[in-house]
Design an enzyme around this catalytic site. Structure first.
Site, PDB file in Angstrom:
ATOM      1  N   CYS A   1       6.850  -0.924   5.929  1.00  0.00           N
ATOM      2  CA  CYS A   1       6.408   0.481   5.419  1.00  0.00           C
ATOM      3  C   CYS A   1       7.398   0.830   4.500  1.00  0.00           C
ATOM      4  O   CYS A   1       8.862   1.009   4.772  1.00  0.00           O
ATOM      5  CB  CYS A   1       6.321   1.534   6.471  1.00  0.00           C
ATOM      6  SG  CYS A   1       5.750   2.965   5.715  1.00  0.00           S
ATOM      7  N   LEU A   2       7.161   1.396   3.286  1.00  0.00           N
ATOM      8  CA  LEU A   2       8.063   1.552   2.249  1.00  0.00           C
ATOM      9  C   LEU A   2       8.817   2.797   2.617  1.00  0.00           C
ATOM     10  O   LEU A   2       9.746   3.070   2.292  1.00  0.00           O
ATOM     11  CB  LEU A   2       7.341   1.988   0.956  1.00  0.00           C
ATOM     12  CG  LEU A   2       6.678   0.679   0.259  1.00  0.00           C
ATOM     13  CD1 LEU A   2       5.770   1.226  -1.071  1.00  0.00           C
ATOM     14  CD2 LEU A   2       7.779  -0.243  -0.172  1.00  0.00           C
TER      15      LEU A   2
ATOM     16  N   HIS B   1      -3.081   0.849   7.967  1.00  0.00           N
ATOM     17  CA  HIS B   1      -1.525   1.368   7.790  1.00  0.00           C
ATOM     18  C   HIS B   1      -1.878   2.559   7.208  1.00  0.00           C
ATOM     19  O   HIS B   1      -1.231   3.613   7.332  1.00  0.00           O
ATOM     20  CB  HIS B   1      -0.623   0.317   7.558  1.00  0.00           C
ATOM     21  CG  HIS B   1       0.497   0.777   7.278  1.00  0.00           C
ATOM     22  ND1 HIS B   1       1.658   0.151   7.953  1.00  0.00           N
ATOM     23  CD2 HIS B   1       1.108   1.415   6.400  1.00  0.00           C
ATOM     24  CE1 HIS B   1       2.741   0.913   7.455  1.00  0.00           C
ATOM     25  NE2 HIS B   1       2.557   1.597   6.446  1.00  0.00           N
ATOM     26  N   GLU B   2      -2.352   2.634   6.033  1.00  0.00           N
ATOM     27  CA  GLU B   2      -2.454   3.656   4.957  1.00  0.00           C
ATOM     28  C   GLU B   2      -3.350   5.034   5.688  1.00  0.00           C
ATOM     29  O   GLU B   2      -2.897   6.111   5.354  1.00  0.00           O
ATOM     30  CB  GLU B   2      -3.126   3.351   3.815  1.00  0.00           C
ATOM     31  CG  GLU B   2      -2.287   2.137   2.914  1.00  0.00           C
ATOM     32  CD  GLU B   2      -0.902   2.517   3.091  1.00  0.00           C
ATOM     33  OE1 GLU B   2      -0.325   3.585   3.002  1.00  0.00           O
ATOM     34  OE2 GLU B   2      -0.034   1.301   3.148  1.00  0.00           O
TER      35      GLU B   2
ATOM     36  N   GLY C   1       0.845  -1.220   0.067  1.00  0.00           N
ATOM     37  CA  GLY C   1      -0.029  -0.066  -0.090  1.00  0.00           C
ATOM     38  C   GLY C   1       0.841   1.450  -0.077  1.00  0.00           C
ATOM     39  O   GLY C   1       2.137   1.111   0.308  1.00  0.00           O
TER      40      GLY C   1
ATOM     41  N   GLN D   1       3.182   9.705   1.419  1.00  0.00           N
ATOM     42  CA  GLN D   1       4.548   9.329   1.273  1.00  0.00           C
ATOM     43  C   GLN D   1       5.351   9.553  -0.083  1.00  0.00           C
ATOM     44  O   GLN D   1       6.355   9.503  -0.255  1.00  0.00           O
ATOM     45  CB  GLN D   1       4.362   7.812   1.060  1.00  0.00           C
ATOM     46  CG  GLN D   1       3.952   7.031   2.389  1.00  0.00           C
ATOM     47  CD  GLN D   1       3.870   5.638   2.610  1.00  0.00           C
ATOM     48  OE1 GLN D   1       2.537   5.026   2.109  1.00  0.00           O
ATOM     49  NE2 GLN D   1       4.779   5.005   2.733  1.00  0.00           N
TER      50      GLN D   1
ATOM     51  N   HIS E   1      -1.245   6.705   7.938  1.00  0.00           N
ATOM     52  CA  HIS E   1      -0.356   7.757   7.040  1.00  0.00           C
ATOM     53  C   HIS E   1      -1.194   9.045   7.023  1.00  0.00           C
ATOM     54  O   HIS E   1      -0.386  10.003   6.914  1.00  0.00           O
ATOM     55  CB  HIS E   1       0.321   7.446   5.872  1.00  0.00           C
ATOM     56  CG  HIS E   1       1.388   6.341   5.784  1.00  0.00           C
ATOM     57  ND1 HIS E   1       2.440   6.800   6.211  1.00  0.00           N
ATOM     58  CD2 HIS E   1       1.497   4.999   5.624  1.00  0.00           C
ATOM     59  CE1 HIS E   1       3.253   5.753   6.210  1.00  0.00           C
ATOM     60  NE2 HIS E   1       2.644   4.890   5.561  1.00  0.00           N
TER      61      HIS E   1
HETATM   62 CO    CO Z   1       3.541   2.840   5.242  1.00  0.00          CO
END
Ligand code: CO
Length: 160
Positions: free
Chosen positions: A94-95, A136-137, A46, A51, A140
């Site tokens: 997480c990216l 999670h998203e 995701g 991000q 963010h």
């Molecule tokens: Co993330």
């Protein structure tokens, strides 16, 4: 479509609360298309707009395909969790936090109301990994990272 640069956890952009998306225009569609390409390239589950440096409430999630089906990307614009139940504890990454993994407890199931890229409202029920990913998203979009809420960080030598 183009790849966007993923901002890392030290960047204060990730700590800000994103604003609602108000214009469902080509600029948004380009952002969403670029995010999909960026997510695919990074093999992530995701990605949220902050991000890639855009403080707007938009996120994409790669839903896990059922038997034989391919994973499918869904776009969540201005998402709201309207129902959730159960709990699950599992490893998350997480990216924006490369190399970091930790256990996070999340709801097991949820119902989300969001808008699509044309501004139309829809609802979707998610469970398991897909539900984890949605939480999670959405975190963010509120300036929160999984490392804030992980109860235990783990050492994994190679990225999953
Ligand atoms: Co993330």
């Amino acid at each position: 479509m183009a790849l966007r640069k993923i901002v890392l956890k030290e960047d204060e952009t990730l700590r800000k609360k994103s604003k609602p998306v108000e214009k469902f225009d080509e600029k948004l569609w380009t952002l969403l298309d670029d995010m999909a390409e960026t997510l695919k390239k990074a093999s992530g589950a995701g990605l949220a707009a902050p991000q890639v440096g855009v403080l707007r409430r938009a996120a994409i999630i790669s839903l896990i395909g059922e038997d034989g089906e391919e994973d499918k990307i869904i776009e969540l614009i201005n998402p709201e969790i309207i129902k959730s139940s159960g709990t699950q504890r599992d490893i998350e990454g997480c990216l924006s936090c490369p190399g970091l993994w930790g256990y996070v407890t999340r709801p097991l199931k949820c119902k989300i109301r969001a808008q699509n890229r044309h501004g139309e409202i829809f609802e979707i029920e998610l469970k398991g990994h897909d539900c984890r990913c949605a939480f999670h998203e959405i975190d963010h979009l509120n300036g929160k990272l999984f490392i804030d809420i992980a109860d235990e960080m783990v050492d994994i030598e190679e990225e999953k």
